[in-house]
Design an enzyme around this catalytic site. Structure first.
Site, PDB file in Angstrom:
ATOM      1  N   GLY A 120       0.822  -1.210   0.000  1.00  0.00           N
ATOM      2  CA  GLY A 120       0.000   0.000   0.000  1.00  0.00           C
ATOM      3  C   GLY A 120       0.848   1.248   0.000  1.00  0.00           C
ATOM      4  N   ASP A 121       1.871   1.278   0.844  1.00  0.00           N
ATOM      5  CA  ASP A 121       2.802   2.406   0.877  1.00  0.00           C
ATOM      6  C   ASP A 121       3.558   2.532  -0.442  1.00  0.00           C
ATOM      7  OD1 ASP A 121       2.111   2.925   3.484  1.00  0.00           O
ATOM      8  OD2 ASP A 121       3.890   2.023   4.364  1.00  0.00           O
ATOM      9  N   LEU A 122       4.087   1.420  -0.909  1.00  0.00           N
ATOM     10  CA  LEU A 122       4.959   1.450  -2.082  1.00  0.00           C
ATOM     11  C   LEU A 122       4.198   1.806  -3.351  1.00  0.00           C
ATOM     12  CD1 LEU A 122       7.097  -1.722  -1.276  1.00  0.00           C
ATOM     13  CD2 LEU A 122       7.660   0.669  -0.804  1.00  0.00           C
TER      14      LEU A 122
END
Length: 410
Positions: A180-182
């Protein structure tokens, strides 16, 4: 500001100034990619509460006992370090001064936080109409969830990916990295580059609004159309593809391999390479459509693959197929770091940190022929370049900088 930490600034984005008001990964990774491409990136941290990823393991250790987070170093290389207390009047004013000289600002607070501080998009746009203001958040700047706190797992949960990952006879499993972050970071970089081009052509900046939930949803392949067209809700499939077969993980003598020889061309080649050419013309499994049938696949195809792979090592299997058929050893990260293809692509780079020694970290997957990326820069210590930045971009002298330190603004 021609010299970045760790090396001279060059590259496709040379001359672009980025203010990075982010922490942990969703944000720092975005500005790191921009820095690798040659942008001058200024990491702005609260002097009283710097990026808490600085405490994340693993750490480099100096003989003095001082430690420096390798996790932080990897995502904050090639950046200048500035501390700024945005809750103070002077801190807000300094940010406005810097914005006038900047091209991009990246932040990853919950929506509304920068507005509460008095330095939101509308305020900063008034200071610099060309500013590309990039906001990365859990749920985006609009919608009923916009103010909810979120982590990577929140995005995996609400974007649908978590429900699809794992094995059908077990509870769903999160993807084994912070996808999700990446993914939000990668979309943010795309948004920044598009908005920069528009700003260069029109003189107008804009808000780049990237949500982790949105980003994860876009990674769910055919799940949305499977539901909207056929009413199917995809669930965990383990290592199998929803319909392509053979196309999954298979055990071998010393581990596992991925085999994707599902087309008629690759299947025929595989039968010859593994010494059973007659299987290519077997009327029960001689076409891709027949091999896709779950019952036929389980009864006829999987046992064949088991015979081909079970007594051979990963290396032996890769040598048999060579460049002919998609078969790949499933490697742990130690094997990946030492992989000759990774080395040939400069995807593990060595960086020397003064007092701490060598750090090996991932390189840049972006390969540009004329303006290569620079993945070997250093990450800054807290506020390491505050004086340099404030002299160069805010026009302050040493006495003014000393006063700001005394007041705790920097």
């Amino acid at each position: 500001m021609d010299e970045m930490p760790g090396g001279p600034s060059s590259g496709a984005l040379r001359g672009i100034v980025v203010l990075d008001i982010t922490r942990v990964v969703a944000g720092p990774f975005c500005s790191m990619l921009l820095a690798d491409l040659g942008a001058t990136v200024i990491k702005i941290e609260n002097p009283h509460e710097p990026d808490y990823a600085r405490a994340f393991p693993p750490t480099l250790k100096a003989s003095s006992g001082e430690e420096f987070s390798a996790f932080f170093a990897q995502y904050n290389r090639n950046k200048f370090g500035l501390t700024l207390d945005l809750a103070s009047h002077d801190g807000k004013q300094l940010l406005k001064d810097l914005v006038r000289r900047a091209d991009v600002l990246v932040e990853n607070f919950r929506p509304g936080t920068m507005d509460k501080l008095g330095v939101g998009y509308d305020v900063l746009r008034a200071e610099n109409p060309r500013l590309v203001y990039t906001a990365i958040s859990g749920y985006g700047q609009t919608g009923p969830y916009r103010r909810r706190p979120a982590y990577d797992n929140s995005a995996q949960a609400t974007g649908g990916l978590w429900s699809m990952n794992g094995f059908p006879d077990r509870p769903p499993a999160r993807v084994g990295t912070i996808i999700g972050d990446l993914s939000a970071t990668l979309y943010a970089v795309i948004g920044v580059l598009a908005a920069l081009r528009h700003a260069e052509q029109s003189g107008e900046g804009q808000l780049v609004d990237v949500s982790q939930q949105d980003s994860v949803l876009s990674l769910t392949e055919n799940a949305v159309v499977s539901y909207t067209v056929d009413g199917k809700v995809p669930g965990p499939l383990g290592n199998e593809h929803p319909f392509v077969k053979p196309y999954e993980l298979y055990p071998c003598k010393d581990g596992f391999v991925f085999f994707g020889g599902y087309t008629d061309k690759f299947w025929r080649l595989s039968c010859h390479l593994f010494g059973q050419p007659e299987l290519a013309d077997d009327p029960e499994i001689d076409t891709m459509a027949k091999r896709f049938e779950p019952e036929v696949y389980e009864r006829r195809v999987r046992p064949v693959l088991h015979r081909w792979f079970q007594d051979r090592t990963k290396i032996e299997l890769e040598e048999i197929v060579g460049d002919a058929v998609p078969l790949s050893a499933i490697k742990d990260i130690g094997e990946v770091v030492e992989d000759p293809q990774i080395a040939a692509r400069d995807m593990v780079v060595d960086v020397e940190y003064p007092d701490f020694g060598e750090l090996r970290m991932f390189g840049s997957p972006i390969k540009l022929g004329g303006t290569p990326t620079q993945p070997r820069g250093l990450a800054p210590k807290v506020g390491e370049h505050s004086a340099t930045i404030l002299r160069a971009l805010a026009g302050l002298d040493d006495e003014q900088i000393a006063q700001l330190r005394t007041k705790g603004v920097i």
